[in-house]
Design a protein around this motif. Structure first.
Motif, PDB file in Angstrom:
ATOM      1  N   THR A  28       0.835  -1.197   0.000  1.00 31.66           N
ATOM      2  CA  THR A  28       0.000   0.000   0.000  1.00 31.66           C
ATOM      3  C   THR A  28       0.874   1.254   0.000  1.00 31.66           C
ATOM      4  OG1 THR A  28      -1.698   1.268   1.125  1.00 31.66           O
ATOM      5  CG2 THR A  28      -0.310  -0.110   2.542  1.00 31.66           C
ATOM      6  N   PRO A  29       0.662   2.164  -0.949  1.00 26.54           N
ATOM      7  CA  PRO A  29       1.463   3.398  -0.949  1.00 26.54           C
ATOM      8  C   PRO A  29       1.033   4.346   0.173  1.00 26.54           C
ATOM      9  CG  PRO A  29      -0.115   3.407  -2.784  1.00 26.54           C
ATOM     10  CD  PRO A  29      -0.274   2.090  -2.088  1.00 26.54           C
ATOM     11  N   ASP A  30      -0.228   4.241   0.587  1.00 21.35           N
ATOM     12  CA  ASP A  30      -0.771   5.156   1.600  1.00 21.35           C
ATOM     13  C   ASP A  30      -1.078   4.400   2.878  1.00 21.35           C
ATOM     14  OD1 ASP A  30      -0.888   7.338  -0.256  1.00 21.35           O
ATOM     15  OD2 ASP A  30      -2.618   6.316  -1.161  1.00 21.35           O
ATOM     16  N   PRO A  31      -1.119   5.135   3.994  1.00 20.49           N
ATOM     17  CA  PRO A  31      -1.572   4.456   5.207  1.00 20.49           C
ATOM     18  C   PRO A  31      -3.048   4.068   5.070  1.00 20.49           C
ATOM     19  CG  PRO A  31      -1.100   6.790   5.638  1.00 20.49           C
ATOM     20  CD  PRO A  31      -0.789   6.541   4.205  1.00 20.49           C
ATOM     21  N   MET A  75     -13.217   6.173  16.605  1.00 18.29           N
ATOM     22  CA  MET A  75     -12.458   6.841  15.540  1.00 18.29           C
ATOM     23  C   MET A  75     -11.597   5.788  14.851  1.00 18.29           C
ATOM     24  SD  MET A  75     -11.047  10.148  17.613  1.00 18.29           S
ATOM     25  CE  MET A  75     -10.105  10.830  16.257  1.00 18.29           C
ATOM     26  N   ARG A  76     -11.554   5.847  13.519  1.00 19.42           N
ATOM     27  CA  ARG A  76     -10.563   5.052  12.791  1.00 19.42           C
ATOM     28  C   ARG A  76      -9.446   6.013  12.436  1.00 19.42           C
ATOM     29  NH1 ARG A  76     -14.857   3.255   8.473  1.00 19.42           N
ATOM     30  NH2 ARG A  76     -16.125   1.777   9.639  1.00 19.42           N
ATOM     31  N   LYS A  77      -8.320   5.816  13.083  1.00 22.10           N
ATOM     32  CA  LYS A  77      -7.212   6.755  12.914  1.00 22.10           C
ATOM     33  C   LYS A  77      -6.417   6.440  11.651  1.00 22.10           C
ATOM     34  CE  LYS A  77      -7.107   9.010  17.062  1.00 22.10           C
ATOM     35  NZ  LYS A  77      -6.744   8.211  18.221  1.00 22.10           N
ATOM     36  N   ARG A  78      -5.926   7.478  11.015  1.00 21.58           N
ATOM     37  CA  ARG A  78      -5.051   7.327   9.845  1.00 21.58           C
ATOM     38  C   ARG A  78      -3.935   6.319  10.162  1.00 21.58           C
ATOM     39  NH1 ARG A  78      -2.373  10.270   5.491  1.00 21.58           N
ATOM     40  NH2 ARG A  78      -0.132  10.252   5.878  1.00 21.58           N
ATOM     41  N   GLY A  79      -3.766   5.332   9.289  1.00 23.59           N
ATOM     42  CA  GLY A  79      -2.675   4.364   9.462  1.00 23.59           C
ATOM     43  C   GLY A  79      -2.913   3.330  10.545  1.00 23.59           C
ATOM     44  N   GLU A  80      -4.121   3.314  11.123  1.00 26.57           N
ATOM     45  CA  GLU A  80      -4.376   2.395  12.236  1.00 26.57           C
ATOM     46  C   GLU A  80      -4.329   0.926  11.778  1.00 26.57           C
ATOM     47  OE1 GLU A  80      -7.807   3.554  14.663  1.00 26.57           O
ATOM     48  OE2 GLU A  80      -8.480   1.486  14.548  1.00 26.57           O
ATOM     49  N   PHE A  81      -4.767   0.664  10.542  1.00 23.92           N
ATOM     50  CA  PHE A  81      -4.796  -0.724  10.054  1.00 23.92           C
ATOM     51  C   PHE A  81      -3.461  -1.107   9.413  1.00 23.92           C
ATOM     52  CE2 PHE A  81      -9.540   0.211   9.221  1.00 23.92           C
ATOM     53  CZ  PHE A  81      -9.833   0.077  10.571  1.00 23.92           C
ATOM     54  N   SER A 131       0.450   0.749   7.809  1.00 24.03           N
ATOM     55  CA  SER A 131       1.259   1.930   7.492  1.00 24.03           C
ATOM     56  C   SER A 131       1.553   1.933   5.999  1.00 24.03           C
ATOM     57  CB  SER A 131       2.592   1.885   8.225  1.00 24.03           C
ATOM     58  OG  SER A 131       2.405   1.518   9.554  1.00 24.03           O
ATOM     59  N   SER A 132       1.952   3.084   5.480  1.00 21.77           N
ATOM     60  CA  SER A 132       2.318   3.115   4.064  1.00 21.77           C
ATOM     61  C   SER A 132       3.556   2.244   3.869  1.00 21.77           C
ATOM     62  CB  SER A 132       2.559   4.549   3.605  1.00 21.77           C
ATOM     63  OG  SER A 132       3.718   5.038   4.203  1.00 21.77           O
ATOM     64  N   GLY A 133       3.610   1.545   2.733  1.00 27.64           N
ATOM     65  CA  GLY A 133       4.747   0.672   2.443  1.00 27.64           C
ATOM     66  C   GLY A 133       4.576  -0.746   2.960  1.00 27.64           C
ATOM     67  N   GLU A 134       3.511  -0.996   3.702  1.00 24.08           N
ATOM     68  CA  GLU A 134       3.304  -2.364   4.202  1.00 24.08           C
ATOM     69  C   GLU A 134       2.742  -3.257   3.106  1.00 24.08           C
ATOM     70  OE1 GLU A 134       1.519  -3.845   7.971  1.00 24.08           O
ATOM     71  OE2 GLU A 134       1.638  -1.749   8.568  1.00 24.08           O
ATOM     72  N   THR A 135       3.145  -4.533   3.137  1.00 29.66           N
ATOM     73  CA  THR A 135       2.633  -5.512   2.165  1.00 29.66           C
ATOM     74  C   THR A 135       1.231  -5.945   2.568  1.00 29.66           C
ATOM     75  OG1 THR A 135       4.840  -6.281   1.659  1.00 29.66           O
ATOM     76  CG2 THR A 135       3.039  -7.798   1.167  1.00 29.66           C
ATOM     77  N   LEU A 136       0.315  -5.854   1.612  1.00 29.31           N
ATOM     78  CA  LEU A 136      -1.059  -6.296   1.880  1.00 29.31           C
ATOM     79  C   LEU A 136      -1.295  -7.708   1.363  1.00 29.31           C
ATOM     80  CD1 LEU A 136      -3.171  -3.134   1.023  1.00 29.31           C
ATOM     81  CD2 LEU A 136      -2.050  -3.754   3.153  1.00 29.31           C
TER      82      LEU A 136
END
Ligand code: AMP
Ligand code: MG
Length: 398
Positions: free
Chosen positions: A39-42, A132-138, A140-145
């Motif tokens: 994922t390029p984005d969080p 609240m679902r916080k940015r990057g909570e699930f 981070s950017s750069g992580e393999t999905l």
């Protein structure tokens, strides 16, 4: 006569994953990913609400029981917040809505009562960060999905879609040329005269190849002469794999091996310690792998699952688990074998408080009639002549 696992290993050693191609997301179901998906984005890309309710900033107002707040704005999902929150104020938010600056919690609407106008009364005290679902909570950017080598299911389609990945890198599907040998064979649609046999292997093998992730290519029926086979093999040049059925035993008209040798192919397997399907030829002919399956419909069916299926999986990019799965089941009827070779008995595996194997009976490799709904083979090892009803047996799952 080579043991089944030895032949499987020998075949798999000759198979490498095919090249990579990019295909449209909508065509990618069942294909195997050739690259990891990052994922390029969080995720989520921005703070958003997990509930329909009210975004609040925390503060002294919380000290008042059942505090009354003023609503600043209404934020459905997709709307950009305009007004930062301050203590004593809130914004009406819907699930998935961007949260306004200063949000520290979301109060679900079931915990709030609209008083009229722009006033709302809250029940209880919100916890910091709740709903609240916080940015990057699930992620981070750069992580393999999704890892390389994953077979694409509807879940992966959803992940790829959420990344806007319309072009998906996948392994190419093996192109499998399929032909039938035999002077007695007639193509479907023809009324066979006595002694003639409808070519049922070709459509069966086509379906098996398709079911297992390959692209079948029907090459028709070859007459029982070496020249006819040589001519047809010349038309299979684009195939990754060639499957023929028939002509691999020791009869007068069984010349598949001889033809392969004449063409300079490396014949690696001639006979396998299995029943049905002892005569089975495997050869490498240039870049192409060749399986000469037995002509008996049951034998070629069993031979496909044990010897071709693993190769199709490896070629299609699956990183492991190439062989058909095996498990233990309780047989519902006695299983018998001559005991001279490893025997694969066809039947149906079902689950009812445990796995049960129901053999189809009348075990004859020429008897295709009772194969309907076959989904497993029970395995009796060489020397094993009987498994009593109610006892455990190893089964190969198709
Ligand atoms: P073969 O291995 O060529 O000696 O064939 C063994 C038996 O399988 C014979 O009874 C054949 O008629 C039958 N058979 C061979 N090829 C096919 C086919 N493509 N479809 C149906 N039966 C076949
Ligand atoms: Mg034949």
């Amino acid at each position: 006569m080579l043991p089944v696992p030895v032949v499987q290993e020998l075949i798999l050693q000759r198979v490498t994953p095919l090249g990579v191609e990019k295909i449209h997301l909508y065509d990618s179901l069942g294909r195997v990913l050739a690259e990891a998906i990052v994922t390029p984005d969080p995720i989520p890309a921005w703070d958003n609400s997990a509930m329909d309710g009210y975004a609040v900033a925390l503060g002294d107002w919380q000290l008042t029981p059942e505090p009354v707040l003023t609503i600043l704005e209404e934020l459905p999902a997709g709307k950009i917040p305009q007004k930062p929150l301050q203590p004593g104020f809130c914004s009406r938010v819907m699930t998935g809505a961007l949260l306004p600056e200063g949000t520290e919690a979301v109060v679900m609407q079931e915990q709030a009562e609209v008083l009229g106008g722009d006033r709302v009364q809250l029940r209880g005290y919100p916890r910091s960060g709740q709903f609240m679902r916080k940015r990057g909570e699930f992620r981070s950017s750069g992580e393999t999905l999704i890892t390389q080598g994953t077979a694409i299911t509807p879940a992966e389609i959803g992940i790829l879609a959420s990344l806007n990945k319309l072009q998906v890198p996948v392994y190419r599907q093996p192109l499998v040329a399929i032909l039938s040998t035999g002077d007695e064979l007639v193509p479907l649609g023809v009324d066979p005269r006595s002694g003639q046999v409808l070519d049922s292997n070709q459509p069966t093998l086509m379906a098996l190849v398709r079911q297992c992730g390959g692209i079948p290519k029907a090459m028709g029926i070859v007459r029982d002469t070496p020249e006819a086979l040589i001519t047809l093999l010349g038309q299979c040049a684009d195939a990754d794999f060639i499957l023929s059925s028939g002509g691999v035993s020791v009869g007068t008209y069984d010349y598949v091996e001889a033809v392969l040798e004449r063409l300079g192919a490396e014949v690696l397997v001639r006979q396998v310690n299995m029943k049905p399907g002892k005569p089975l030829t495997f050869a490498q002919w240039g870049q192409t792998l060749y399986w000469g399956l037995p002509g008996n419909p049951v034998s070629s069916f069993v031979g496909f699952w044990l010897m071709v299926y693993p190769a199709l999986r490896k070629a299609a990019g699956h990183p492991h688990d190439w062989l058909p799965k095996e498990m233990t089941a309780v047989t519902t009827a006695a299983l018998k074998s001559g005991g001279d070779r490893r025997h694969y008995l066809r039947g149906r595996l079902t689950w009812q408080d445990g796995y049960h194997f129901e053999p189809f009976g009348l075990d004859n490799s020429g008897n295709f009639a009772n194969l309907s709904q076959v989904n497993a083979f029970a395995v009796l090892e060489s020397g094993q002549t009987r498994v009593a009803a109610g006892c455990e047996v190893r089964v190969v799952v198709l």
